[in-house]
Design an enzyme around this catalytic site. Structure first.
Site, mmCIF file in Angstrom:
data_model
loop_
_atom_site.group_PDB
_atom_site.id
_atom_site.type_symbol
_atom_site.label_atom_id
_atom_site.label_comp_id
_atom_site.label_asym_id
_atom_site.label_seq_id
_atom_site.Cartn_x
_atom_site.Cartn_y
_atom_site.Cartn_z
ATOM 1 C CG LEU A 1 -1.861 1.207 1.350
ATOM 2 C CD1 LEU A 1 -2.900 1.182 0.259
ATOM 3 C CD2 LEU A 1 -2.515 1.240 2.718
ATOM 4 C CG ASP A 2 -0.631 4.608 0.204
ATOM 5 O OD1 ASP A 2 -1.280 4.528 -0.854
ATOM 6 O OD2 ASP A 2 -1.143 4.883 1.291
ATOM 7 C CD GLU A 3 5.705 0.634 1.809
ATOM 8 O OE1 GLU A 3 6.403 -0.332 1.457
ATOM 9 O OE2 GLU A 3 5.651 1.075 2.976
#
Lengths: 283, 283, 283, 283
Positions: A226-228
């Site tokens: 997530l979000d990486e």
């Protein structure tokens, strides 16, 4: 005259540029623009070449067949895209409309180097907007207790749209890992913070709580972390003590839509290459 | 391993990149980085190539001699610069010290891709600063009634420093046309406005009078047309109604010094090519 | 004519502004500028008033004595600072010189609303720079095995300089909690990242590893929680795939020095009030 | 609880803030936010006060009647606006749709502190967009040979919409002087350059020709002097040598729409006061 874009990523090697440009020359094509980048940490070389050819050029099919021999010898990951073929864009949204409306308007005004083929949402709210712009709308509700099955339906809906690129325009649901992997490097998200600050939920509230003086948005490829995923574009806007979390949310919406549109356009124009968890953006 | 930078500007032609990169390959050199630009209006092609060669490469003298044949056939304006040879920088200043102090400190910390060989000024104020940094200081006063003779002395002083690049760090005097022409493309000025706004004197006062909401600075090459030379870099900073002309002057000083340092560094790294009255900056 | 700055923070109450401005009027003083802010979350009111008084005004001592009664009744935290009294600035540095040199030059040019009274460092490197600017230099080495004792010496050295504000200009050592508390709201640090991204060590390397497209700097008050104190100012600069961690470090230095100077100046001009872990900056 | 915004502009005088805040207090109202500005050049004082009152407050009619006495004695230009009364916004556009679409979407999402009552255009192109958003559309064609009469029709159409503010969202026609004067301080334009650079037509082409490194947009009040009215907001975006005038036009459109929306919102929230040819923006 037609234009193709040749994208190459390979281990660094002696004479690469000479080999490729010589090849292009021998196929009676012209180099209109070229960008190179050597990642010194990973010893990888990246190239983007805009190739112009005309009716007298040898067929592009030959070009591809012949080039694959060079490509193999240099262990290239490569693609050759016809600039005149529009990429199929699927927009996924939820309740927030600012990014979706902005993209639909750009599509309608032919500003995107691609074609919006659908809007897929877990809510009904965006249906009217999509219909205004004559874009097919599909709703797949995601229930709390039926998430697994609903996500499968959503996945099928994505596949049915046959997208070249999926844009998460504030979709607000975590994408199943299988979908991430199937469309690796083809799903673009806008996160409403300046990553890696405020990964996850409620970034504006957390920005207000922390008292930051700039807030931002991040356009990135989606991976199962997530979000990486690899960041394509980021932008910020100044805030101050007088701005509440709600003000920041409103101010941030402008940054979100601009940053998403910019990152998406880079992708559509074949300007982005992925190197591990980073991007090379030839702009 | 040594690095050279090959800069090329020439009329657009078929096979240019192939020819040049093939040539580099045949001379056992490697392309470390390359930038291309086609000016579609002027039909001119620009290239900057960082070339790595090692002890086993054919001598660079041979490279130059052989390359000049290609260059001639394509009507190239070109230069091949050894990246290990520091450019000689002459700073010209007046009473304001912010830009001069900033450049001297960068020079002292080895942050500039060049070597500051002197500070030349029409006032004495900067002498102490220069001596702190062990940089030769030379004063040539410019009198109102002796301007012609004084400018000749100043011109001689510039020549005596044997500069590769002259930096007008808020020098505040108009440079004689002959000097502009002799050092064409080698004199860099920082103008304290966002050009083409506020050409000429007192830009901060005029910005305050006009009520602009951003002020800026422009780093550009000097030509005989005041403030109209090719722009290398520009930057702005936000101001508001509460800022007086004097505030703007102070706020602008930070923008000036950063913008000048950035533009100068691009020049020192051979990243700037001039095309008529514009620049191509490969950064 | 003299100018004082009245800073007030108190629980929100009816008629506050009327009470304070009436008081100022009755003391024959004039309001030159005023800023208010109501923190709606914490229900606290913040005020900064620039007060002009002249020889005919009642003495400022009376003003203070009388005002303390109002202040008590509204539970105000307040201060009244004479704008003509320079704050004593202590700079603490280590090996990096960019921020220290920039502040010393600003001090030398009388651009800071304060007076640099010393440079304190754990290394000798900045000694020459300080002596150039005629600023007292003091070195207190911090040994790995003698840290506790060395920190005590350093703390004593700080106290001996009698600073009104301590500036950590890339000091690189963690400040003892006792010192943080003693100078609460008076120690300003520049962190070389856009907080809360990259708290702690090596932010530029981590920014490069993450592939962010903007890097930044954060000027904040120091508390005993590392890099978590109230943020005064932040700024960013664009980077791209071609920039190495080392490039980012160099590009970031300009952002650091500008951001630190800006944040420090706000503090020196009594423009910053602290509210829990956030700042109100009246600029 | 209701909120009013009191805007004051008057010659500087002793005790102004005390007088006004005391008056507000005596009318059982509370000051929620206040901004002051003293224009030291013109010796004029500007104030914006957000006033909260409740059912127990004395009627606002009384407030107005009583305040006019203070106002007269200080030669105030003033207004007291009920924050709950939406301003009527008339959008005037031409062929470009980016600004109009952006404003309509913001209106539709209730993000504007006002109500869009119509779209008036000299072309038909925006009709469909307006109808999508259920906003009345009116076309008044401006002929080359019938300009005078057509402008009179257009003027009547403007008046018929009873607007509080007229937004020229890339209207591309020069507004008749009589209309400018009638709606003085109520007509907002977006100019597609960073004023005072590139006043007049084709700013993107001229920016490309000049080789600037930043382009911008300016939101300003319209006066009878083309592009010379008081500036409300400006913003820029970075460009480089690879961007054609057409690229700049596309990149600039995002800056235009954001800058216009921001400037308009400031106006709608009564944050802008005009002082000669400049604005005071309390944000």
């Amino acid at each position: 005259m037609s234009t193709h874009r040749l994208l190459i990523s390979c281990p660094d090697a002696h004479g690469l540029v000479a080999k490729v440009s010589q090849f292009i020359f021998e196929h009676q094509c012209n180099i209109k623009a070229a960008h190179h980048h050597l990642d010194e940490v990973n010893k990888r070389f990246f190239m983007r070449i805009e190739i112009q050819s005309n009716a007298f050029s040898r067929p592009i099919k030959d070009f591809k067949a012949n080039f694959s021999m060079i490509a193999d010898s240099y262990q290239m990951i490569w693609q050759l895209n016809d600039a005149s073929v529009s990429k199929r864009i699927l927009i996924m949204g939820s309740k927030s409309s600012h990014c979706v409306a902005d993209l639909l308007h750009r599509g309608h005004e032919s500003e995107l180097a691609g074609n919006i083929v659908g809007v897929l949402s877990n809510h009904h709210k965006l249906a009217k907007l999509a219909s205004w712009y004559d874009v097919p709308f599909k709703q797949v509700t995601i229930g709390v207790h039926t998430k697994l099955a609903d996500m499968a339906k959503m996945t099928q809906a994505v596949i049915d749209f046959k997208p070249d690129v999926v844009v998460l325009a504030r979709y607000m649901q975590i994408i199943p890992e299988a979908l991430c992997q199937h469309f690796e490097g083809q799903i673009i998200n806008i996160h409403h913070s300046f990553l890696p600050s405020f990964v996850g939920a409620n970034p504006y509230q957390r920005a207000a709580d922390r008292g930051v003086k700039l807030i931002g948005a991040t356009c990135h490829y989606v991976t199962s972390h997530l979000d990486e995923g690899p960041i394509i574009e980021q932008e910020v806007v100044r805030v101050n003590h007088a701005n509440s979390a709600d003000d920041m949310k409103k101010m941030g919406q402008d940054v979100e839509k601009i940053t998403l549109a910019k990152g998406l356009q880079y992708h559509l124009q074949d300007r982005v290459l992925i190197c591990h968890n980073k991007t090379v953006v030839f702009n």
